[in-house]
Design a protein around this motif. Structure first.
Motif, PDB file in Angstrom:
ATOM      1  N   ARG A  55       0.825  -1.216   0.000  1.00 47.19           N
ATOM      2  CA  ARG A  55       0.000   0.000   0.000  1.00 47.19           C
ATOM      3  C   ARG A  55       0.853   1.258   0.000  1.00 47.19           C
ATOM      4  NH1 ARG A  55      -4.205  -0.941   4.678  1.00 47.19           N
ATOM      5  NH2 ARG A  55      -3.304   1.078   5.065  1.00 47.19           N
ATOM      6  N   THR A  56       1.870   1.288  -0.884  1.00 45.16           N
ATOM      7  CA  THR A  56       2.743   2.455  -0.994  1.00 45.16           C
ATOM      8  C   THR A  56       2.698   3.022  -2.411  1.00 45.16           C
ATOM      9  OG1 THR A  56       4.675   1.093  -1.544  1.00 45.16           O
ATOM     10  CG2 THR A  56       4.320   1.628   0.789  1.00 45.16           C
ATOM     11  N   GLU A  83      10.519  14.034  -5.739  1.00 41.13           N
ATOM     12  CA  GLU A  83      10.169  12.653  -5.421  1.00 41.13           C
ATOM     13  C   GLU A  83       9.291  12.618  -4.178  1.00 41.13           C
ATOM     14  OE1 GLU A  83      13.504   9.986  -5.290  1.00 41.13           O
ATOM     15  OE2 GLU A  83      14.564  11.120  -6.824  1.00 41.13           O
ATOM     16  N   PHE A  84       8.264  11.777  -4.239  1.00 42.14           N
ATOM     17  CA  PHE A  84       7.367  11.570  -3.102  1.00 42.14           C
ATOM     18  C   PHE A  84       7.262  10.079  -2.834  1.00 42.14           C
ATOM     19  CE2 PHE A  84       5.656  15.333  -5.351  1.00 42.14           C
ATOM     20  CZ  PHE A  84       5.821  16.279  -4.350  1.00 42.14           C
ATOM     21  N   PHE A  85       7.182   9.716  -1.574  1.00 38.76           N
ATOM     22  CA  PHE A  85       6.922   8.336  -1.173  1.00 38.76           C
ATOM     23  C   PHE A  85       5.809   8.390  -0.139  1.00 38.76           C
ATOM     24  CE2 PHE A  85       7.523   4.550   1.446  1.00 38.76           C
ATOM     25  CZ  PHE A  85       7.489   3.578   0.461  1.00 38.76           C
ATOM     26  N   LEU A  86       4.673   7.818  -0.488  1.00 40.52           N
ATOM     27  CA  LEU A  86       3.500   7.884   0.378  1.00 40.52           C
ATOM     28  C   LEU A  86       3.084   6.484   0.803  1.00 40.52           C
ATOM     29  CD1 LEU A  86       2.882  10.022  -2.304  1.00 40.52           C
ATOM     30  CD2 LEU A  86       1.579  10.919  -0.426  1.00 40.52           C
ATOM     31  N   GLU A  87       2.645   6.365   2.043  1.00 36.06           N
ATOM     32  CA  GLU A  87       2.237   5.073   2.588  1.00 36.06           C
ATOM     33  C   GLU A  87       0.743   5.067   2.896  1.00 36.06           C
ATOM     34  OE1 GLU A  87       6.188   3.594   4.874  1.00 36.06           O
ATOM     35  OE2 GLU A  87       5.084   5.223   5.841  1.00 36.06           O
ATOM     36  N   ASN A  88       0.238   3.891   3.225  1.00 35.01           N
ATOM     37  CA  ASN A  88      -1.163   3.693   3.615  1.00 35.01           C
ATOM     38  C   ASN A  88      -2.149   4.116   2.527  1.00 35.01           C
ATOM     39  OD1 ASN A  88      -0.378   2.719   6.151  1.00 35.01           O
ATOM     40  ND2 ASN A  88      -0.237   4.804   6.953  1.00 35.01           N
ATOM     41  N   ALA A  89      -1.885   3.701   1.291  1.00 36.67           N
ATOM     42  CA  ALA A  89      -2.798   3.989   0.187  1.00 36.67           C
ATOM     43  C   ALA A  89      -4.080   3.183   0.379  1.00 36.67           C
ATOM     44  CB  ALA A  89      -2.151   3.648  -1.146  1.00 36.67           C
ATOM     45  N   LYS A  90      -5.192   3.821   0.099  1.00 37.78           N
ATOM     46  CA  LYS A  90      -6.497   3.178   0.217  1.00 37.78           C
ATOM     47  C   LYS A  90      -7.108   3.070  -1.163  1.00 37.78           C
ATOM     48  CE  LYS A  90      -7.215   5.122   4.815  1.00 37.78           C
ATOM     49  NZ  LYS A  90      -5.886   5.607   5.003  1.00 37.78           N
TER      50      LYS A  90
END
Length: 166
Positions: A55-56, A83-90
């Protein structure tokens, strides 16, 4: 020649059960797409990678070159990619069959990313006069100041989210 053929068939038949037992399927839950910004967007192009299991979201965006005032001499150097790194994608699916993945980064400035996968979009359920892009990415940057909140948005469309093979 016939003896060689029979020997080869018998040899392959003897090894076939062992060979099939060692094949392990690899999960294909990491997808990627190349992105292109629309005219007037904050970004020229980019690249997105979505890991559905973890979920990233990894996002690399190329900002547009700042305009040079008429009559001035300006260096023609592209700004560094962001650059972006995002967690907990729904993930959510709408009535048209489009799957949206949303993630946000709470640091200053706050980043919200929505990736929409339209590969299973149903034109019968949701008719459209224009073709729907296979992949859409919306990026919103929100900066909160002492007296105001500033929001900048960017919209990019891209190629089909395709599985990454290692």
């Amino acid at each position: 020649m016939h003896a060689i053929k029979i020997t080869l068939i018998l040899t392959l038949a003897a090894f076939a059960p062992h060979a099939l037992a060692t094949i392990v399927p690899m999960p294909n839950q990491v997808v990627e797409a190349v992105l292109h910004g629309e005219s007037g967007s904050l970004y020229v192009d980019g690249y997105v990678q979505l890991n559905k299991d973890a979920r990233t979201v990894s996002l690399v965006l190329q900002p547009v070159m700042s305009p040079c005032p008429a009559g001035d001499m300006c260096p023609e150097v592209m700004p560094a990619p962001v650059e972006f790194f995002l967690e907990n994608a729904k993930a959510t699916e709408d009535e048209c069959g489009a799957v949206s993945y949303q993630a946000e980064q709470g640091q200053e400035p706050m980043i919200k990313v929505t990736i929409t996968d339209n590969t299973k979009y149903s034109y019968e359920t949701c008719p459209s006069f224009l073709p729907v892009p296979e992949t859409e990415v919306q990026v919103e940057q929100i900066s909160v100041g002492p007296n105001s909140t500033e929001s900048k948005g960017a919209y990019l469309s891209g190629t089909v989210l395709s599985h990454i093979r290692y």
